[in-house]
Write a protein that holds these residues in place. Structure first.
Motif, PDB file in Angstrom:
ATOM      1  N   GLU A 190      -6.730 -14.758   1.404  1.00 35.27           N
ATOM      2  CA  GLU A 190      -7.035 -13.979   2.604  1.00 35.27           C
ATOM      3  C   GLU A 190      -8.334 -13.201   2.462  1.00 35.27           C
ATOM      4  N   ARG A 191      -8.631 -12.765   1.260  1.00 40.34           N
ATOM      5  CA  ARG A 191      -9.816 -11.948   1.027  1.00 40.34           C
ATOM      6  C   ARG A 191     -10.744 -12.713   0.092  1.00 40.34           C
ATOM      7  N   ALA A 192     -10.662 -12.381  -1.167  1.00 37.25           N
ATOM      8  CA  ALA A 192     -11.463 -13.071  -2.186  1.00 37.25           C
ATOM      9  C   ALA A 192     -10.841 -12.753  -3.537  1.00 37.25           C
ATOM     10  N   GLY A 193     -11.245 -13.477  -4.536  1.00 37.96           N
ATOM     11  CA  GLY A 193     -10.770 -13.209  -5.878  1.00 37.96           C
ATOM     12  C   GLY A 193      -9.303 -13.525  -6.074  1.00 37.96           C
ATOM     13  N   PHE A 194      -8.603 -12.609  -6.728  1.00 39.46           N
ATOM     14  CA  PHE A 194      -7.206 -12.777  -7.107  1.00 39.46           C
ATOM     15  C   PHE A 194      -6.447 -11.503  -6.750  1.00 39.46           C
ATOM     16  N   TYR A 195      -5.177 -11.653  -6.472  1.00 45.39           N
ATOM     17  CA  TYR A 195      -4.352 -10.480  -6.187  1.00 45.39           C
ATOM     18  C   TYR A 195      -4.298  -9.572  -7.413  1.00 45.39           C
ATOM     19  N   GLY A 196      -4.085  -8.294  -7.151  1.00 46.76           N
ATOM     20  CA  GLY A 196      -4.063  -7.318  -8.229  1.00 46.76           C
ATOM     21  C   GLY A 196      -2.711  -7.101  -8.870  1.00 46.76           C
ATOM     22  N   ARG A 197      -1.628  -7.598  -8.213  1.00 48.14           N
ATOM     23  CA  ARG A 197      -0.315  -7.330  -8.797  1.00 48.14           C
ATOM     24  C   ARG A 197       0.754  -8.280  -8.275  1.00 48.14           C
ATOM     25  N   ILE A 198       1.572  -8.719  -9.207  1.00 49.01           N
ATOM     26  CA  ILE A 198       2.844  -9.377  -8.912  1.00 49.01           C
ATOM     27  C   ILE A 198       3.843  -8.704  -9.854  1.00 49.01           C
ATOM     28  N   ASP A 199       4.994  -8.330  -9.345  1.00 55.72           N
ATOM     29  CA  ASP A 199       5.924  -7.577 -10.195  1.00 55.72           C
ATOM     30  C   ASP A 199       6.828  -8.507 -11.005  1.00 55.72           C
ATOM     31  N   GLY A 200       7.660  -7.906 -11.826  1.00 58.37           N
ATOM     32  CA  GLY A 200       8.547  -8.659 -12.708  1.00 58.37           C
ATOM     33  C   GLY A 200       9.608  -9.462 -11.988  1.00 58.37           C
ATOM     34  N   GLU A 201       9.794  -9.196 -10.700  1.00 61.96           N
ATOM     35  CA  GLU A 201      10.745  -9.951  -9.881  1.00 61.96           C
ATOM     36  C   GLU A 201      10.051 -11.071  -9.109  1.00 61.96           C
ATOM     37  N   GLY A 202       8.749 -11.260  -9.356  1.00 65.62           N
ATOM     38  CA  GLY A 202       7.997 -12.307  -8.676  1.00 65.62           C
ATOM     39  C   GLY A 202       7.528 -11.932  -7.282  1.00 65.62           C
ATOM     40  N   ARG A 203       7.611 -10.640  -6.932  1.00 62.18           N
ATOM     41  CA  ARG A 203       7.148 -10.183  -5.611  1.00 62.18           C
ATOM     42  C   ARG A 203       5.667  -9.873  -5.679  1.00 62.18           C
ATOM     43  N   LEU A 204       4.922 -10.515  -4.823  1.00 63.61           N
ATOM     44  CA  LEU A 204       3.488 -10.291  -4.732  1.00 63.61           C
ATOM     45  C   LEU A 204       3.226  -8.989  -3.985  1.00 63.61           C
ATOM     46  N   HIS A 205       2.235  -8.242  -4.447  1.00 66.72           N
ATOM     47  CA  HIS A 205       1.814  -7.001  -3.800  1.00 66.72           C
ATOM     48  C   HIS A 205       0.365  -7.194  -3.345  1.00 66.72           C
ATOM     49  N   PRO A 206       0.165  -7.817  -2.177  1.00 67.16           N
ATOM     50  CA  PRO A 206      -1.194  -8.177  -1.753  1.00 67.16           C
ATOM     51  C   PRO A 206      -2.110  -6.991  -1.487  1.00 67.16           C
ATOM     52  N   GLU A 207      -1.557  -5.808  -1.262  1.00 71.46           N
ATOM     53  CA  GLU A 207      -2.390  -4.629  -1.004  1.00 71.46           C
ATOM     54  C   GLU A 207      -2.713  -3.847  -2.274  1.00 71.46           C
ATOM     55  N   ALA A 208      -2.274  -4.336  -3.419  1.00 74.49           N
ATOM     56  CA  ALA A 208      -2.535  -3.641  -4.679  1.00 74.49           C
ATOM     57  C   ALA A 208      -4.022  -3.646  -5.004  1.00 74.49           C
TER      58      ALA A 208
END
Length: 149
Positions: A34-52
């Motif tokens: 959606e933006r660029a690069g790579f997401y900053g966080r995915i948690d231990g439950e596999g939930r992506l945090h796209p606003e991190a």
């Protein structure tokens, strides 16, 4: 029944298979399309945090990893991800005015923590050196030398 020792070739093959599996996870889950690069966080439950927020150390490690993976496997998908990581570091984390790389960006690529940690500069140099080794791009080498100086 006693376990048979794993021979060196079988162990090396097992490690390479596991490395590919991990790389493919990052390839399929962590690319911020959606933006660029790579997401900053995915948690231990596999939930992506796209606003991190996006940290420079993580992004430098991503660059090093995919550049090294491209060298190891010759996979063009890994090359593409190394280029993506390099472009993101250069376009968003690099401080064009004072040099160095910023510590943290928000998910949109805006600087949220402008401090310059030696730790981050070192990881970036390390990543740029591997990138230059994998894809001999003079600009990456020159940037690594500039950061070192």
């Amino acid at each position: 029944m006693k376990d048979e020792p794993l021979n060196a070739n079988a162990f090396a093959e097992e490690l390479l298979t596991e490395a590919r599996r991990i790389l493919q996870f990052w390839q399929s889950h962590m690319v911020d399309r959606e933006r660029a690069g790579f997401y900053g966080r995915i948690d231990g439950e596999g939930r992506l945090h796209p606003e991190a927020d996006k940290g420079v150390v993580l992004n430098a490690r991503i660059l090093w990893t995919f550049a090294a993976a491209h060298r190891q496997f010759g996979d063009t998908a890994f090359r593409h991800l190394a280029v993506r990581a390099y472009d993101y570091l250069r376009d968003y984390f690099a401080d064009e005015k004072y040099g160095g790389v910023y510590w943290m960006l928000d998910s949109e690529g805006r600087v949220v923590e402008p401090k310059k940690q030696i730790y981050a500069q070192a990881f970036t140099i390390y990543a740029l050196a591997e990138y230059h080794r994998a894809l001999p791009e003079e600009a990456a080498r020159d940037w690594a030398i500039e950061l070192f100086r």
